[in-house]
Design an enzyme around this catalytic site. Structure first.
Site, PDB file in Angstrom:
ATOM      1  N   HIS A   1      -4.198  -8.819   6.159  1.00  0.00           N
ATOM      2  CA  HIS A   1      -4.826  -7.968   5.152  1.00  0.00           C
ATOM      3  C   HIS A   1      -5.093  -6.548   5.646  1.00  0.00           C
ATOM      4  O   HIS A   1      -5.392  -5.676   4.855  1.00  0.00           O
ATOM      5  CB  HIS A   1      -6.167  -8.575   4.720  1.00  0.00           C
ATOM      6  CG  HIS A   1      -6.049  -9.977   4.219  1.00  0.00           C
ATOM      7  ND1 HIS A   1      -5.635 -10.279   2.936  1.00  0.00           N
ATOM      8  CD2 HIS A   1      -6.262 -11.165   4.826  1.00  0.00           C
ATOM      9  CE1 HIS A   1      -5.618 -11.596   2.780  1.00  0.00           C
ATOM     10  NE2 HIS A   1      -5.985 -12.154   3.920  1.00  0.00           N
TER      11      HIS A   1
ATOM     12  N   GLU B   1      10.318   4.775  -1.878  1.00  0.00           N
ATOM     13  CA  GLU B   1      10.591   3.353  -2.063  1.00  0.00           C
ATOM     14  C   GLU B   1       9.309   2.549  -1.945  1.00  0.00           C
ATOM     15  O   GLU B   1       8.278   3.064  -1.480  1.00  0.00           O
ATOM     16  CB  GLU B   1      11.672   2.858  -1.096  1.00  0.00           C
ATOM     17  CG  GLU B   1      11.362   3.095   0.361  1.00  0.00           C
ATOM     18  CD  GLU B   1      12.561   2.834   1.273  1.00  0.00           C
ATOM     19  OE1 GLU B   1      13.661   3.334   0.989  1.00  0.00           O
ATOM     20  OE2 GLU B   1      12.384   2.143   2.278  1.00  0.00           O
TER      21      GLU B   1
END
Lengths: 290, 379
Positions: A247, A209
């Protein structure tokens, strides 16, 4: 043949006296699994579904010769019980519960790998080897004996793929849920390796997924090591982009984690990408899988 | 759970990380008052829980009270990437000699905490990671060994820095690592970590995402988790204990697993549009599915409902009773297609059929969606 579970697998159920633990013990026994004992601290001496309950894992292992354990322990107590199980010498552990803190999973994974224990989960439906037995919650009616291996990040999709194959008279050697959490106890490539080495498996289906990098890393393993055909489906093509902050994850991975990125990596590794689950039937036919 | 920047900055400050003078404002007058105390120029930062806020115009400067009035008015009540701006952070505008990056996360693949640093912080950090990997350094922390300050110092030496900066920066790394441990964060990040002209450091931004699964055992006060969900349907989903994501289509979905829910969305998305993603996890009861029905029916213009559940850990026959009770009590007229397989599937089908639900008994979700499409057609 099968991977992880075979005729000599003797299972204890941890949290056997709970509502889910006792119900699932019933289904595992009905499927023919050798459930030899259960553990709930403080409930030793009782029995569930005719299975003796012990206060500690050590005692359960000593009395029953168990070599595998499946967890239905409340999330907050899983870390403690897991370490106890490893120290008792159990070599195969399946962690069904969801919502276990990541910090705990990090410790569990590290200790299991250090001690050479094969553990799956958290948030896994477990393992099912058709006709041999099951550890976990997979509903038996979806599966049939055969020679295709399935590894899935999602529990429900492992049932879906097995069900589609079974309806098309293609059986499974073993179906493995690797767990749906951001950190799991074993990575996808570790399980692929077991299937590659298993004489009872002719081909493998990877059900992945969107997110993370399990499939991208597995693609590296597939291209380097796999000789058996691999098909892959990645769920999440139409999922909305998360409102991602930070990030660090993306920098460390260096991969996008998108469905498209995973498709590209898997195709480049020689795996067949399935755009929709039902396409698995044609793929099985192409390789004449049974 | 993601914290707002102003909430994370408070936590960073309590743990010794240098942060700017600042205040949080819900009105233009509050912003004016805070700026008066800090002194101009100030930064005005929209408090919305989304990345890329600066590039979307959510971070602005004001050099005079008049300018502040104008900027505060335009930010408050506006939308940044679809999220309403209810509060703005007013903070001192730092003089920037250099912008650094510091992030701590859990690397999913190795299963270890990882500290990432760069000498080129700022909004383009991911771009830097791709184009100039030599400006990025990372170190994994062995969970059995733990964190020690020398690990941070040797990490920073990899970037070829001067000792003065290494000393100051490794202190901040230790403080942030401590926060990451104590708040069980999935991400703790400072971007940019500013180097001031005098060589000191200042965290002018703060990202902190706490592990939802650990919330009940974190010993520090945290803001309420449900309150901060902006979308009322998603907030309701959280309150009843399911994952609900609001989408802009008209086919409602109830699924018993995240993977199955995503696959259902993918297949529906080929010809129709999903109205939502809803995943129950392993806790299905009659009451839960009753509430799920109530939740997805709150969506305006729903044309049909698709129920996709497996009886592995879930008692799907119980779930079906809840669905039927809802249909009967609320006289639901739109078509409902259910695929329910696994333990006690036959019993479940009977219950669904008794309430007029279309039952599909094949394993492939595509077949069930074909049935649904046959009933409702394109939008």
């Amino acid at each position: 043949m099968s991977i992880l579970i075979n005729d000599s697998t003797r299972v204890i159920v941890q949290g056997i006296t709970g509502r889910i633990g006792s119900a699932q013990t019933h289904w595992m026994l009905e499927y023919g699994t050798k459930v030899v004992g259960g553990v709930t601290p403080g409930k030793g001496g009782s029995s569930v579904e005719g299975v003796p309950v012990f206060d500690s894992v050590n005692e359960a292992v000593k009395e029953t010769g168990a070599n595998a354990s499946v967890f239905f322990v409340p999330a907050a107590f899983v870390l403690d019980a897991f370490l106890e199980t490893i120290d008792a010498g159990v070599k195969l552990i399946v962690i069904v519960p969801e919502h276990i803190p990541v910090k705990d999973v990090v410790k569990m994974r590290s200790y299991a790998i250090e001690k050479g224990v094969f553990a799956l989960g958290p948030t896994t439906p477990g393992i099912l080897a058709p006709g041999k037995g099951k550890m976990g919650i997979m509903p038996a009616s979806m599966f049939a004996p055969g020679r295709v291996g399935i590894i899935s990040r999602s529990g429900t999709l492992s049932y879906e793929f097995a069900g589609i194959l079974s309806e098309n008279h293609v059986g499974q050697s073993t179906v493995v849920g690797m767990g749906a959490d951001p950190v799991v106890l074993r990575n996808l490539a570790d399980i692929l390796e077991l299937f590659e080495e298993d004489e009872g498996t002719d081909a493998v289906i990877v059900v992945g997924e969107v997110g993370g990098e399990q499939e991208e890393k597995a693609a590296g393993f597939i291209s380097r090591r796999m000789k058996k055909p691999v098909a892959a489906y990645i769920a999440g093509k139409h999922s909305p982009q998360g409102k991602r902050m930070g990030h660090a994850g993306a920098i460390v991975r260096g991969t996008s984690g998108t469905v498209q990125g995973k498709h590209e990596a898997l195709r480049a590794a020689g795996a067949e990408v399935l755009e929709s689950p039902i396409h698995v039937a044609q793929w099985a036919k192409k390789y004449n899988l049974k | 759970m993601r914290l707002h920047e102003y909430e994370a900055l408070d936590i960073f400050e309590q743990n010794g990380i240098p942060v700017p003078r600042r205040g949080i404002a819900g009105t233009m007058h509050e912003a004016l008052h805070i700026a008066g105390e800090i002194g101009y120029p100030v930064m005005l930062k929209a408090q919305v829980l989304v990345g890329g806020r600066g590039l979307a115009g959510g971070i602005r400067t004001a050099s005079t009270p008049d300018e502040l009035k104008e900027v505060a008015d335009s930010l408050l009540g506006s939308d940044i990437k679809g999220l309403p701006v209810r509060k703005i952070l007013v903070c001192e505008k730092a003089e920037i000699a250099q912008e650094l990056y510091l992030g701590i996360t859990i690397d999913g693949y190795s299963g270890k905490p990882v500290i990432v640093v760069s000498t080129e912080g700022g909004v383009l950090i991911e771009e830097t990671a791709r184009t100039s990997p030599e400006k990025i350094a990372a170190i994994h922390i062995d969970p059995n060994f733990g964190y020690y300050p020398y690990l941070a110092r040797s990490l920073l030496r990899m970037l070829g820095l001067k000792q003065q900066l290494i000393t100051a920066w490794s202190d901040v790394i230790g403080q942030l690592y401590n926060i990451a441990l104590r708040y069980e964060s999935l991400i703790a990040e400072i971007n940019p970590l500013v180097v001031l002209p005098n060589g000191g450091l200042l965290a002018v931004d703060a990202v902190l995402e706490v592990d939802d699964s650990a919330l009940s055992r974190i010993r520090f006060t945290l803001p309420d988790r449900v309150d901060r969900i902006e979308n009322p349907l998603e907030r309701r989903g959280r309150a009843i204990g399911v994952t609900y994501v609001d989408l802009d289509g008209d086919i409602g979905i109830i699924s018993s697993g995240a993977g199955l829910g995503m696959a259902s969305m993918d297949i529906i998305g080929e010809k129709m549009k999903p109205a939502n993603f809803l995943e129950t996890g392993g806790g299905i009861t009659a009451d839960l599915l009753y509430r799920c029905m109530d939740l997805i029916m709150m969506k305006q213009g729903l044309r049909a409902i698709f129920i996709n559940v497996y009886g592995g850990i879930n008692p799907i026959h119980e779930g079906a009773k809840g669905v039927i009770r809802y249909i009967q009590e609320h006289n639901v007229k739109i078509p409902i297609v259910a695929k329910a397989l696994g333990n006690r599937q036959e019993e479940t089908w009977e219950i669904f059929r008794s309430g007029g639900v279309h039952v599909v008994t094949e394993a492939a979700t595509e077949k069930a969606i074909d049935k649904l499409y046959e009933l409702v057609g394109p939008a």
